[in-house]
Design a protein around this motif. Structure first.
Motif, PDB file in Angstrom:
ATOM      1  N   ASN A 106       8.752   2.223  -3.422  1.00 57.71           N
ATOM      2  CA  ASN A 106       7.819   1.902  -2.345  1.00 57.71           C
ATOM      3  C   ASN A 106       7.633   0.387  -2.261  1.00 57.71           C
ATOM      4  OD1 ASN A 106       6.108   2.482  -0.257  1.00 57.71           O
ATOM      5  ND2 ASN A 106       4.455   3.255  -1.509  1.00 57.71           N
ATOM      6  N   ASP A 107       7.299  -0.090  -1.076  1.00 59.63           N
ATOM      7  CA  ASP A 107       6.974  -1.501  -0.855  1.00 59.63           C
ATOM      8  C   ASP A 107       8.162  -2.412  -1.146  1.00 59.63           C
ATOM      9  OD1 ASP A 107       4.967  -3.136   0.161  1.00 59.63           O
ATOM     10  OD2 ASP A 107       4.398  -3.822  -1.842  1.00 59.63           O
ATOM     11  N   ASN A 165       4.835   6.960   0.419  1.00 60.29           N
ATOM     12  CA  ASN A 165       6.229   6.989  -0.024  1.00 60.29           C
ATOM     13  C   ASN A 165       7.034   7.914   0.880  1.00 60.29           C
ATOM     14  OD1 ASN A 165       5.889   9.621  -0.973  1.00 60.29           O
ATOM     15  ND2 ASN A 165       5.521   8.971  -3.068  1.00 60.29           N
ATOM     16  N   ARG A 218       0.486   1.306   4.098  1.00 59.74           N
ATOM     17  CA  ARG A 218       1.186   0.610   3.022  1.00 59.74           C
ATOM     18  C   ARG A 218       1.535   1.512   1.842  1.00 59.74           C
ATOM     19  NH1 ARG A 218      -2.320  -3.700   1.660  1.00 59.74           N
ATOM     20  NH2 ARG A 218      -1.292  -4.957   3.244  1.00 59.74           N
ATOM     21  N   SER A 219       0.715   2.436   1.447  1.00 59.02           N
ATOM     22  CA  SER A 219       0.918   3.186   0.201  1.00 59.02           C
ATOM     23  C   SER A 219       1.779   4.444   0.337  1.00 59.02           C
ATOM     24  CB  SER A 219      -0.440   3.583  -0.369  1.00 59.02           C
ATOM     25  OG  SER A 219      -1.109   4.429   0.564  1.00 59.02           O
TER      26      SER A 219
END
Length: 123
Positions: free
Chosen positions: A119-120, A107, A104-105
């Motif tokens: 991001n996200d 970039n 998830r984290s």
């Protein structure tokens, strides 16, 4: 209580919702891993991801990843797993559509630079 949506994710529909290059869009999550779609064309910068492996799945076109000591081509219907910490430079002669699988984290450029995408970002 968790709500479950019994609906398949249509990759072509998701890809039609954006045109910007080198900017991954999240389409799903599983166990803290994200499935991201990205459109690429031309050259990106040399970079590495020190803390995680990355999975590239080519959905349309052909991408090339250059390494300091070699190169890999990933054509439509193929995937490549890149171990963490290896410096790479992705590129594509024509527009190419890719699915990335990564934590998830992560970039897009492994650092913070003018090419760092938000991001996200979900579509």
């Amino acid at each position: 209580m968790i709500t479950i949506h019994y609906q398949a994710i249509n990759l072509n529909e998701k890809l039609s919702k954006f045109n910007n290059l080198w900017s991954p869009k999240v389409i799903g999550e599983m166990n803290n891993y994200q499935f991201k779609l990205i459109k690429i064309a031309g050259d990106f910068e040399w970079h590495s991801h020190q803390d995680t492996d990355k999975v590239f799945i080519t959905l349309e076109g052909e991408m090339i990843i250059d390494f300091r000591d070699g190169q890999v081509k990933i054509s439509k219907g193929e995937m490549f797993i890149l171990p963490k910490g290896i410096e790479m430079k992705p590129s594509s002669e024509k527009e190419c559509h890719i699915m990335l699988v990564e934590p998830r984290s992560v970039n897009n450029d492994g650092t913070e630079s003018e090419l760092t995408a938000a991001n996200d970002t979900w579509i």
